[in-house]
Scaffold this active site. Structure first.
Site, PDB file in Angstrom:
ATOM      1  CG  MET A  18     -52.225  13.048 -17.919  1.00  0.00           C
ATOM      2  SD  MET A  18     -53.378  13.240 -16.563  1.00  0.00           S
ATOM      3  CE  MET A  18     -52.259  13.576 -15.211  1.00  0.00           C
ATOM      4  CG  PHE A  19     -48.579   9.458 -15.478  1.00  0.00           C
ATOM      5  CD1 PHE A  19     -48.069  10.105 -14.366  1.00  0.00           C
ATOM      6  CD2 PHE A  19     -49.941   9.203 -15.534  1.00  0.00           C
ATOM      7  CE1 PHE A  19     -48.901  10.489 -13.322  1.00  0.00           C
ATOM      8  CE2 PHE A  19     -50.782   9.586 -14.504  1.00  0.00           C
ATOM      9  CZ  PHE A  19     -50.259  10.223 -13.387  1.00  0.00           C
ATOM     10  CE  LYS A  22     -48.670  15.106 -22.494  1.00  0.00           C
ATOM     11  NZ  LYS A  22     -48.847  13.994 -21.532  1.00  0.00           N
ATOM     12  CG  ASP A  89     -46.040  21.138 -20.224  1.00  0.00           C
ATOM     13  OD1 ASP A  89     -46.403  20.292 -21.067  1.00  0.00           O
ATOM     14  OD2 ASP A  89     -45.605  20.824 -19.097  1.00  0.00           O
ATOM     15  CD  GLU A  90     -50.081  19.586 -18.827  1.00  0.00           C
ATOM     16  OE1 GLU A  90     -51.079  19.101 -19.401  1.00  0.00           O
ATOM     17  OE2 GLU A  90     -49.252  18.902 -18.215  1.00  0.00           O
ATOM     18  CB  CYS A 178     -51.993  -0.879 -22.688  1.00  0.00           C
ATOM     19  SG  CYS A 178     -52.952  -2.303 -22.164  1.00  0.00           S
ATOM     20  CB  CYS A 181     -55.511  -2.132 -19.183  1.00  0.00           C
ATOM     21  SG  CYS A 181     -54.524  -3.639 -19.114  1.00  0.00           S
TER      22      CYS A 181
HETATM   23  P1  ADP Z   1     -46.378  13.973 -18.910  1.00  0.00           P
HETATM   24  O1  ADP Z   1     -45.971  15.413 -19.073  1.00  0.00           O
HETATM   25  O2  ADP Z   1     -46.529  13.241 -20.215  1.00  0.00           O
HETATM   26  O3  ADP Z   1     -47.601  13.796 -18.035  1.00  0.00           O
HETATM   27  P2  ADP Z   1     -44.009  13.835 -17.284  1.00  0.00           P
HETATM   28  O4  ADP Z   1     -42.882  14.286 -18.179  1.00  0.00           O
HETATM   29  O5  ADP Z   1     -44.547  14.844 -16.322  1.00  0.00           O
HETATM   30  O6  ADP Z   1     -45.199  13.207 -18.172  1.00  0.00           O
HETATM   31  O7  ADP Z   1     -43.564  12.594 -16.417  1.00  0.00           O
HETATM   32  C1  ADP Z   1     -42.908  11.457 -16.946  1.00  0.00           C
HETATM   33  C2  ADP Z   1     -42.348  10.682 -15.760  1.00  0.00           C
HETATM   34  O8  ADP Z   1     -43.424  10.199 -14.964  1.00  0.00           O
HETATM   35  C3  ADP Z   1     -41.576   9.439 -16.110  1.00  0.00           C
HETATM   36  O9  ADP Z   1     -40.217   9.697 -16.439  1.00  0.00           O
HETATM   37  C4  ADP Z   1     -41.666   8.629 -14.827  1.00  0.00           C
HETATM   38  O10 ADP Z   1     -40.676   9.036 -13.909  1.00  0.00           O
HETATM   39  C5  ADP Z   1     -43.006   9.065 -14.220  1.00  0.00           C
HETATM   40  N1  ADP Z   1     -44.107   8.102 -14.336  1.00  0.00           N
HETATM   41  C6  ADP Z   1     -45.063   7.905 -13.390  1.00  0.00           C
HETATM   42  N2  ADP Z   1     -45.974   7.022 -13.794  1.00  0.00           N
HETATM   43  C7  ADP Z   1     -45.608   6.613 -15.042  1.00  0.00           C
HETATM   44  C8  ADP Z   1     -46.159   5.694 -16.014  1.00  0.00           C
HETATM   45  N3  ADP Z   1     -47.287   5.021 -15.776  1.00  0.00           N
HETATM   46  N4  ADP Z   1     -45.516   5.556 -17.190  1.00  0.00           N
HETATM   47  C9  ADP Z   1     -44.377   6.244 -17.427  1.00  0.00           C
HETATM   48  N5  ADP Z   1     -43.796   7.109 -16.570  1.00  0.00           N
HETATM   49  C10 ADP Z   1     -44.415   7.303 -15.386  1.00  0.00           C
HETATM   50 MG    MG Z   2     -46.895  17.203 -18.500  1.00  0.00          MG
HETATM   51 ZN    ZN Z   3     -52.463  -2.739 -19.913  1.00  0.00          ZN
END
Ligand code: ADP
Ligand code: MG
Ligand code: ZN
Length: 203
Positions: A18-19, A22, A89-90, A178, A181
Site C-alpha cells: 500500500m502507498f 500502484k 485496480d485492487e 521496509c 521495520c
Molecule cells: P497504492 O495504490 O499503491 O496504495 P497510491 O497510488 O494510491 O498507492 O498512492 C501513492 C501516493 O501515496 C504517493 O504518490 C504519495 O503521494 C502518497 N503516499 C502516502 N504515504 C506514502 C508512503 N509511505 N510512501 C510513498 N507514498 C506515499
Molecule cells: Mg491503490
Molecule cells: Zn524502515
C-alpha cells in the site's frame, strides 16, 4: 516499457505494498491509452469504498471514473467487447477468479493492466497476484517509503489488531514499512513507563 505493435493482447501487472503508487501508475497508463484514443474500461471491486464508489482514487487524490464489480465475473458481465484496454485496480479484493478473466481478456486481444498487493499483512505472497505475475508479459514492482525510517518499503504494516486477511482501510490502519521495520501481524504496543515521579504527581 516496449509495447508490441502486433495485434494481440497482453497482461501488465503493477504490484507492491500500500502507498507505493500502484493506483497512480495504473491511472497514468490508462490516461495514455485514452490520449491514444483507445477504448478504455476501468474496474474496481465493489468492496473498496474507501474514497469513492464510482472512481479509482489514489492516496495522492488522483481519480478516474470506474465501474465496480462484486467479483471477477462481474467484470465480464459489464465488459464492452470493443474495449481495447481494460484496467483493474485492487485485484486482491476480486478473488482467484480474476486470473481466468484476465487471461481471457488478453487472449481476446486486449491490453489488460492489473494493480494489487503482492503480499498480505503477514508478508506472505497474496493471491491472486503471484499467479498473475507468472502469467503476465510485463511486471512492475513498486515500493513505498518506510514510515519508520524512510527506506524503500515493500511491506504493508497493519496497525490495528484484526485476524482477517482482508480488511479494507487506508491511512491510520496500514502503513508502509521496509524489510527491517516490518513487524508481521500487528505492532506490539510499547508499555509507557512514566516512572515514580509521574505517579507522585498524580497523588
Ligand atoms: P497504492 O495504490 O499503491 O496504495 P497510491 O497510488 O494510491 O498507492 O498512492 C501513492 C501516493 O501515496 C504517493 O504518490 C504519495 O503521494 C502518497 N503516499 C502516502 N504515504 C506514502 C508512503 N509511505 N510512501 C510513498 N507514498 C506515499
Ligand atoms: Mg491503490
Ligand atoms: Zn524502515
Amino acid at each position: 516499457m516496449e509495447i508490441p505493435f502486433w495485434n494481440t493482447g497482453w497482461l501488465e501487472v503493477i504490484c507492491g505494498p500500500m502507498f507505493s503508487g500502484k493506483s497512480e501508475e495504473l491511472m497514468r497508463r490508462l490516461r495514455r491509452a485514452q490520449i491514444a484514443r483507445k477504448r478504455v474500461q476501468v474496474f474496481k471491486p465493489a468492496i473498496d469504498t474507501r474514497y469513492s464508489t464510482e472512481e479509482i482514487v489514489s492516496h495522492s487524490s488522483l481519480r478516474m471514473p470506474s465501474l465496480t464489480a462484486e467479483s471477477a465475473d462481474g467484470i465480464l458481465g459489464q465488459l464492452d467487447w470493443r474495449s481495447q484496454v481494460v484496467g483493474i485496480d485492487e485485484v486482491n479484493l476480486l478473488g482467484e477468479g480474476v486470473v481466468e478473466v484476465a487471461e481471457k481478456l488478453a487472449d481476446s486481444g486486449k491490453q489488460v493492466i492489473l494493480a494489487g498487493l503482492d503480499t498480505d499483512y503477514l508478508g506472505r505472497p497474496f493471491a491472486p497476484i503471484p499467479h498473475l505475475l507468472a502469467r503476465a508479459e510485463y511486471i512492475t514492482k513498486s515500493l513505498a517509503v518506510c514510515m519508520r525510517c524512510g527506506a524503500p518499503a515493500k511491506h504493508t504494516q497493519r496497525l490495528a489488531p484484526d485476524g482477517e486477511l482482508i480488511v479494507v482501510g487506508a491511512m491510520g490502519m496500514y502503513e508502509a514499512r521496509c524489510r527491517s521495520c516490518f513487524e508481521p501481524g500487528c505492532p506490539v504496543q510499547e508499555r509507557l513507563d512514566f516512572g515514580d515521579s509521574a505517579e507522585a504527581e498524580l497523588d
